[in-house]
Design an enzyme around this catalytic site. Structure first.
Site, mmCIF file in Angstrom:
data_model
loop_
_atom_site.group_PDB
_atom_site.id
_atom_site.type_symbol
_atom_site.label_atom_id
_atom_site.label_comp_id
_atom_site.label_asym_id
_atom_site.label_seq_id
_atom_site.Cartn_x
_atom_site.Cartn_y
_atom_site.Cartn_z
ATOM 1 N N ASP A 74 0.365 -1.490 -0.093
ATOM 2 C CA ASP A 74 -0.053 0.040 0.131
ATOM 3 C C ASP A 74 1.074 1.435 -0.042
ATOM 4 O OD1 ASP A 74 -2.898 -0.988 0.021
ATOM 5 O OD2 ASP A 74 -3.157 -0.710 2.001
ATOM 6 N N ARG A 99 0.657 -1.585 7.616
ATOM 7 C CA ARG A 99 1.260 -1.026 6.826
ATOM 8 C C ARG A 99 1.977 0.092 7.452
ATOM 9 N NH1 ARG A 99 -2.662 3.100 3.692
ATOM 10 N NH2 ARG A 99 -0.959 4.031 2.592
ATOM 11 N N ARG A 145 -10.474 6.007 11.277
ATOM 12 C CA ARG A 145 -8.388 5.304 11.164
ATOM 13 C C ARG A 145 -8.486 6.197 11.718
ATOM 14 N NH1 ARG A 145 -6.266 2.657 6.208
ATOM 15 N NH2 ARG A 145 -7.971 1.356 5.634
ATOM 16 N N HIS A 174 -11.526 6.962 4.596
ATOM 17 C CA HIS A 174 -10.383 8.275 5.035
ATOM 18 C C HIS A 174 -11.248 9.248 4.400
ATOM 19 C CE1 HIS A 174 -6.417 5.330 4.818
ATOM 20 N NE2 HIS A 174 -6.442 6.428 5.616
ATOM 21 N N CYS A 268 -4.913 9.795 -2.901
ATOM 22 C CA CYS A 268 -4.013 8.486 -2.125
ATOM 23 C C CYS A 268 -2.294 8.077 -2.743
ATOM 24 C CB CYS A 268 -4.796 6.930 -2.149
ATOM 25 S SG CYS A 268 -6.451 7.632 -1.868
#
Ligand code: ARG
Length: 275
Positions: A74, A99, A145, A174, A268
């Site tokens: 990612d 991550r 998150r 997000h 992103c």
């Protein structure tokens, strides 16, 4: 009658940080877009990513690259690696262990590239995934998150007002999947992604915002990047592109279908460094 403030658009040169999708794959699922059973075309992912990279360059923006790390699929979503405002770097702290190692890799890049004010955070924040910077505020997402403690930490570090917004739909996990800063204090967003209170707050702060409908939100149309004139957005968000052109923006539809399988698109893949 034309309103000058809406139609006199002007691009300013931006500084972006991207990460080549050399190790991109969907090998785990940490958001509803990800399905490890669905194949990803790695070659196509790279071509799609490169078209965004060269688009930024052709528009005159500076694009730096952080080295991709094997085992961090990612990492292509570089927006999550940090938040940079006034040249100050708020590092990331990822919610998911998969991550976690991206955060120190980003901090190392900033150290190696002359940034001196770098904060290693105590609380979860996934960089620009959940922080959006307008002229007056830093908008911050929570619910999936980033946490309220992470918002507080950002406010303390940057010394700017952080506006905390509650996300309620797991597909829009997000903030940058549900809201995008177009210019100054001008934003576009998908109201249904937010709690009732956060919707009321957004309506109060941004009475002239472009409200995006479900069809465009569902293709991650809000995961876009604006330089004040040019808006890079997922190609499938057709109606949204038309609305942006009516507001005087130039739209650049970008096909990042392979990266969408990881739950991300244009924004992103793009971290903005602000000085
Ligand atoms: N698979 C990644 C995750 O779930 C996608 C991150 C997308 N990045 C973003 N800025 N929204 O964390």
């Amino acid at each position: 009658m034309t309103s000058v403030s809406v139609h006199a658009r002007k691009a300013t040169r931006r500084h972006y940080l991207m990460c080549r999708p050399d190790h991109f794959e969907v090998s785990y699922a940490i958001n509803p877009w990800m399905n490890p059973d669905k194949p990803v075309d790695a070659g196509l992912a790279l071509l799609q990513w490169e078209s965004l990279y060269y688009l930024y360059k052709s528009l005159g923006h500076r694009v730096d690259l952080v080295n991709p790390v094997p085992g961090l699929p990612d990492m292509v979503f570089s927006a999550n690696g940090a938040t940079v405002v006034d040249g100050k770097v708020l590092g990331a702290k990822f919610l998911h262990t998969e991550r976690a190692a991206e955060a120190p890799a980003h901090r190392a890049w900033f150290r190696a590239n002359g940034f001196t004010e770098i904060h290693d955070p105590l609380y979860v924040n996934e960089g620009e995934g959940d922080f959006a910077v307008t002229d007056s505020w830093i908008l911050a997402g929570r619910g999936f998150r980033c946490t309220p403690e992470g918002h507080q930490e950002a406010q303390e570090f940057f010394g700017r007002p952080v506006i905390s917004l509650e996300l309620v739909d797991p597909r829009f996990y997000h903030l940058d999947t549900a809201l995008c800063v177009l210019d100054g204090d001008e934003v576009m967003y998908y109201p249904q992604a937010f709690s009732a209170g956060s919707r009321a707050l957004l309506a109060r702060l941004f009475p002239d915002a472009l409200l995006v409908d479900q069809e465009d939100a569902d293709v991650l149309g809000l995961n876009a990047v604006s330089d004040g004139l040019n808006v890079m957005l997922p190609e499938a968000a057709q109606k949204l592109a038309g609305q942006l052109r009516e507001r005087g923006f130039r739209t650049h539809g970008t096909d990042l279908s392979e990266l969408l399988k990881g739950g991300g698109s244009v924004k992103c893949c793009t971290q903005e460094l602000r000085f």
